[in-house]
Write a protein that holds these residues in place. Structure first.
Motif, PDB file in Angstrom:
ATOM      1  N   LYS A   1      57.070  58.686  67.821  1.00 10.57           N
ATOM      2  CA  LYS A   1      56.948  58.111  69.517  1.00 10.57           C
ATOM      3  C   LYS A   1      56.211  59.366  70.145  1.00 10.57           C
ATOM      4  O   LYS A   1      56.839  60.281  70.593  1.00 10.57           O
ATOM      5  CB  LYS A   1      57.793  56.948  70.444  1.00 10.57           C
ATOM      6  CG  LYS A   1      57.782  56.585  71.722  1.00 10.57           C
ATOM      7  CD  LYS A   1      58.931  56.216  72.532  1.00 10.57           C
ATOM      8  CE  LYS A   1      57.822  55.507  73.634  1.00 10.57           C
ATOM      9  NZ  LYS A   1      59.173  55.109  74.262  1.00 10.57           N
ATOM     10  N   LEU A   2      55.523  59.144  70.784  1.00 10.10           N
ATOM     11  CA  LEU A   2      54.548  59.917  71.515  1.00 10.10           C
ATOM     12  C   LEU A   2      55.468  59.787  73.164  1.00 10.10           C
ATOM     13  O   LEU A   2      54.406  58.839  73.484  1.00 10.10           O
ATOM     14  CB  LEU A   2      52.730  59.895  71.569  1.00 10.10           C
ATOM     15  CG  LEU A   2      52.711  61.293  71.734  1.00 10.10           C
ATOM     16  CD1 LEU A   2      52.589  62.216  71.805  1.00 10.10           C
ATOM     17  CD2 LEU A   2      51.189  60.832  71.657  1.00 10.10           C
ATOM     18  N   GLU A   3      55.923  61.065  73.044  1.00  8.04           N
ATOM     19  CA  GLU A   3      56.141  60.982  74.802  1.00  8.04           C
ATOM     20  C   GLU A   3      55.637  61.703  76.211  1.00  8.04           C
ATOM     21  O   GLU A   3      55.694  61.192  76.654  1.00  8.04           O
ATOM     22  CB  GLU A   3      57.567  61.577  74.436  1.00  8.04           C
ATOM     23  CG  GLU A   3      58.934  60.770  73.574  1.00  8.04           C
ATOM     24  CD  GLU A   3      59.443  58.995  74.695  1.00  8.04           C
ATOM     25  OE1 GLU A   3      59.348  59.549  75.533  1.00  8.04           O
ATOM     26  OE2 GLU A   3      60.509  58.979  74.215  1.00  8.04           O
ATOM     27  N   VAL A   4      54.802  62.637  75.537  1.00 13.08           N
ATOM     28  CA  VAL A   4      54.365  63.984  75.707  1.00 13.08           C
ATOM     29  C   VAL A   4      53.244  64.606  75.113  1.00 13.08           C
ATOM     30  O   VAL A   4      53.214  64.885  73.818  1.00 13.08           O
ATOM     31  CB  VAL A   4      55.111  64.896  76.386  1.00 13.08           C
ATOM     32  CG1 VAL A   4      54.876  65.665  77.593  1.00 13.08           C
ATOM     33  CG2 VAL A   4      56.475  64.393  77.747  1.00 13.08           C
ATOM     34  N   ILE A   5      51.870  64.757  76.600  1.00 15.97           N
ATOM     35  CA  ILE A   5      51.243  65.740  76.033  1.00 15.97           C
ATOM     36  C   ILE A   5      50.943  66.568  77.351  1.00 15.97           C
ATOM     37  O   ILE A   5      51.154  66.167  78.059  1.00 15.97           O
ATOM     38  CB  ILE A   5      49.941  64.844  75.982  1.00 15.97           C
ATOM     39  CG1 ILE A   5      49.792  63.086  75.235  1.00 15.97           C
ATOM     40  CG2 ILE A   5      48.617  65.591  76.149  1.00 15.97           C
ATOM     41  CD1 ILE A   5      49.280  63.471  73.908  1.00 15.97           C
ATOM     42  N   TYR A   6      50.705  67.694  76.682  1.00 19.22           N
ATOM     43  CA  TYR A   6      50.807  68.934  77.215  1.00 19.22           C
ATOM     44  C   TYR A   6      49.871  69.499  76.928  1.00 19.22           C
ATOM     45  O   TYR A   6      49.123  69.950  75.638  1.00 19.22           O
ATOM     46  CB  TYR A   6      52.193  70.020  76.879  1.00 19.22           C
ATOM     47  CG  TYR A   6      52.358  71.172  77.767  1.00 19.22           C
ATOM     48  CD1 TYR A   6      52.569  71.628  78.782  1.00 19.22           C
ATOM     49  CD2 TYR A   6      51.924  72.561  76.956  1.00 19.22           C
ATOM     50  CE1 TYR A   6      52.689  72.957  79.089  1.00 19.22           C
ATOM     51  CE2 TYR A   6      51.956  73.626  77.025  1.00 19.22           C
ATOM     52  CZ  TYR A   6      52.050  73.928  78.387  1.00 19.22           C
ATOM     53  OH  TYR A   6      51.767  74.698  79.075  1.00 19.22           O
ATOM     54  N   ASN A   7      49.518  70.283  78.111  1.00 22.75           N
ATOM     55  CA  ASN A   7      48.143  70.813  78.852  1.00 22.75           C
ATOM     56  C   ASN A   7      48.408  72.361  79.492  1.00 22.75           C
ATOM     57  O   ASN A   7      48.661  71.312  80.803  1.00 22.75           O
ATOM     58  CB  ASN A   7      47.304  71.064  78.313  1.00 22.75           C
ATOM     59  CG  ASN A   7      45.629  71.587  78.665  1.00 22.75           C
ATOM     60  OD1 ASN A   7      45.203  72.575  78.838  1.00 22.75           O
ATOM     61  ND2 ASN A   7      44.522  72.231  76.702  1.00 22.75           N
ATOM     62  N   PRO A   8      48.289  73.232  79.727  1.00 21.38           N
ATOM     63  CA  PRO A   8      48.060  73.478  81.013  1.00 21.38           C
ATOM     64  C   PRO A   8      47.509  73.665  82.613  1.00 21.38           C
ATOM     65  O   PRO A   8      47.276  73.113  83.374  1.00 21.38           O
ATOM     66  CB  PRO A   8      47.759  75.388  80.884  1.00 21.38           C
ATOM     67  CG  PRO A   8      47.418  75.583  79.251  1.00 21.38           C
ATOM     68  CD  PRO A   8      47.922  74.292  78.804  1.00 21.38           C
ATOM     69  N   ARG A   9      45.766  73.075  80.900  1.00 20.94           N
ATOM     70  CA  ARG A   9      44.589  72.323  82.808  1.00 20.94           C
ATOM     71  C   ARG A   9      45.247  70.542  82.388  1.00 20.94           C
ATOM     72  O   ARG A   9      44.793  70.694  81.410  1.00 20.94           O
ATOM     73  CB  ARG A   9      43.489  72.547  82.105  1.00 20.94           C
ATOM     74  CG  ARG A   9      43.143  74.471  81.871  1.00 20.94           C
ATOM     75  CD  ARG A   9      41.848  74.448  81.560  1.00 20.94           C
ATOM     76  NE  ARG A   9      41.501  73.914  80.189  1.00 20.94           N
ATOM     77  CZ  ARG A   9      41.469  74.350  79.256  1.00 20.94           C
ATOM     78  NH1 ARG A   9      42.078  75.486  79.432  1.00 20.94           N
ATOM     79  NH2 ARG A   9      41.557  73.736  78.218  1.00 20.94           N
ATOM     80  N   ARG A  10      45.571  70.166  83.184  1.00 17.34           N
ATOM     81  CA  ARG A  10      46.421  69.003  83.232  1.00 17.34           C
ATOM     82  C   ARG A  10      45.146  68.051  83.175  1.00 17.34           C
ATOM     83  O   ARG A  10      45.664  66.323  82.659  1.00 17.34           O
ATOM     84  CB  ARG A  10      46.852  68.752  84.991  1.00 17.34           C
ATOM     85  CG  ARG A  10      47.250  67.215  85.087  1.00 17.34           C
ATOM     86  CD  ARG A  10      48.621  66.787  84.863  1.00 17.34           C
ATOM     87  NE  ARG A  10      48.775  64.868  84.379  1.00 17.34           N
ATOM     88  CZ  ARG A  10      49.280  64.494  85.342  1.00 17.34           C
ATOM     89  NH1 ARG A  10      50.332  65.569  86.282  1.00 17.34           N
ATOM     90  NH2 ARG A  10      49.815  63.618  85.559  1.00 17.34           N
ATOM     91  N   SER A  11      43.935  68.232  83.980  1.00 18.36           N
ATOM     92  CA  SER A  11      43.053  67.039  83.323  1.00 18.36           C
ATOM     93  C   SER A  11      43.266  66.646  82.332  1.00 18.36           C
ATOM     94  O   SER A  11      42.155  66.373  81.334  1.00 18.36           O
ATOM     95  CB  SER A  11      41.175  67.659  84.256  1.00 18.36           C
ATOM     96  OG  SER A  11      41.085  69.196  83.796  1.00 18.36           O
ATOM     97  N   SER A  12      43.059  68.059  81.241  1.00 14.85           N
ATOM     98  CA  SER A  12      43.007  68.035  79.845  1.00 14.85           C
ATOM     99  C   SER A  12      43.884  67.381  79.119  1.00 14.85           C
ATOM    100  O   SER A  12      43.417  66.878  78.443  1.00 14.85           O
ATOM    101  CB  SER A  12      42.866  68.875  79.106  1.00 14.85           C
ATOM    102  OG  SER A  12      41.501  69.707  79.394  1.00 14.85           O
ATOM    103  N   ALA A  13      45.037  67.457  79.828  1.00 17.06           N
ATOM    104  CA  ALA A  13      45.811  66.555  79.240  1.00 17.06           C
ATOM    105  C   ALA A  13      45.404  65.108  79.650  1.00 17.06           C
ATOM    106  O   ALA A  13      46.790  64.098  78.722  1.00 17.06           O
ATOM    107  CB  ALA A  13      47.778  67.106  79.624  1.00 17.06           C
ATOM    108  N   ASP A  14      45.595  64.915  80.560  1.00 17.87           N
ATOM    109  CA  ASP A  14      44.729  63.607  80.696  1.00 17.87           C
ATOM    110  C   ASP A  14      44.093  62.595  80.501  1.00 17.87           C
ATOM    111  O   ASP A  14      44.821  61.697  79.897  1.00 17.87           O
ATOM    112  CB  ASP A  14      44.632  63.062  82.625  1.00 17.87           C
ATOM    113  CG  ASP A  14      45.489  63.894  84.038  1.00 17.87           C
ATOM    114  OD1 ASP A  14      46.896  63.854  83.468  1.00 17.87           O
ATOM    115  OD2 ASP A  14      45.127  64.227  85.409  1.00 17.87           O
TER     116      ASP A  14
END
Length: 335
Positions: A30-43
């Motif tokens: 189950k994909l719980e979290v997407i992380y990138n230090p640039r929040r716009s990319s994670a969004d």
């Protein structure tokens, strides 16, 4: 009932679009979290595949819903993330290579020894159904003892020069996949390597001191000979073939096409569609099966296959190949 593991995906580049759909297709992940230090990319990636977007790594590592982490970030960040994730006690699946230098690989392995979490290196080509079937045929004795093992791995077009500059060189960037795959099939690692390279497709690659064509020979302790044929350009598509030859016979894998019909008419005797364009299409299934192995190993409490030690060995061999091609002599890898 399948036990479900909560997963955090680190990175939002090309490989995130490989792993995102595969995680969602797996009943045990189950994909719980997407992380990138640039929040716009994670969004943006979270909008496609789900999961909570964040630029806060500490919140990812402290999240009790996250039991496993997939590291799909640039290669030079892998070791730093491995150290942090291991300290947090989360299982780790890391894109290959683990790093470009043996010193940093050793640093990662030291962190995994101190914090012994499940770890799997994503050498996905081991999990391609055709490659797995060939290895099983070899292991089952269909060809007798391996005498020769051969790999053809040719890419459709050279990569951008910006990529070449940070790739670590052709042997570390590309040949390493074939090295790991063939050592896995043979069940042994070479005692000697001899490699040659040229640059005949893209002069810019040569100007950077790199190669776009290589031929590599590995001599195994058993006496078996291994040949790897690589090219950064191939007019007819992504050429991916294996052959294992022994006293009792031979087994091969063939290229994949969208249309496998063979046509005969008054103007042609054989005509088939071009090959699958690149690794994302040709090896699509292998990424799912690699994650399936990761899940199964964690649930069963065993070590995942494709270990950090496998990654270190493949890197050591790739470095020996690069030295051999540069110096024009046979090299014994230092494991």
């Amino acid at each position: 009932m399948t036990q479900v593991l909560g997963v955090a995906l680190l990175g939002t580049g090309r490989m995130a679009h490989v792993y995102g759909p595969k995680i969602n297709a797996h009943t045990g992940l189950k994909l719980e979290v997407i992380y990138n230090p640039r929040r716009s990319s994670a969004d943006k990636v979270a909008a496609l595949y789900g999961g909570r977007p964040t630029d806060d790594l500490d919140s990812v590592l402290s999240d009790p819903c996250v039991e496993a982490v997939i590291i799909a970030t640039p290669t030079d960040t892998h070791v730093d993330y491995i150290e942090k994730v291991a300290r947090a006690g989360k299982a780790i699946y890391c894109e290959k290579p683990l790093d470009q230098t043996l010193e940093r690989v050793d640093r990662a392995m030291a962190a995994l020894k101190i914090n012994p979490v499940p770890f799997m290196l994503g050498f996905n080509r081991r999990f391609d159904p055709d490659n797995s079937a060939l290895r099983n045929a070899v292991k089952n004795g269909e060809i007798g003892r391996i005498n020769m093992l051969m790999s053809w791995s040719r890419e459709p077009v050279p990569p951008p020069i910006e990529y070449v500059r940070v790739s670590g060189g052709y042997f570390i960037d590309s040949t390493i996949h074939d090295i790991d795959l063939l050592c896995w099939i043979a069940g042994e690692r070479p005692v000697e390597v001899s490699a040659f390279g040229s640059c005949m497709f893209d002069p810019q690659i040569g100007a950077e001191g790199d190669l776009d064509m290589t031929m590599t020979m590995l001599k195994m302790p058993s006496g078996a000979l291994v040949h790897i044929n690589n090219s950064r350009a191939c007019a007819y598509g992504f050429d991916q073939r294996l052959e294992a030859f022994g006293r009792k016979g031979m087994v091969q894998t063939l290229n994949h096409r969208d249309d496998n019909l063979v046509r005969w008419d008054n103007s042609r005797t054989v005509a088939r569609e071009p090959l699958k364009h690149f690794f994302l299409e040709r090896y699509d299934q292998s990424f799912y099966y690699a994650l399936d192995e990761f899940h199964a190993a964690i649930i069963s409490g065993r070590d995942p296959s494709s270990s950090a030690a496998d990654g270190r060995a493949a890197l050591a061999i790739a470095h020996a190949c690069a030295t051999s091609a540069l110096e024009g002599r046979t090299i014994s890898p230092e494991y």
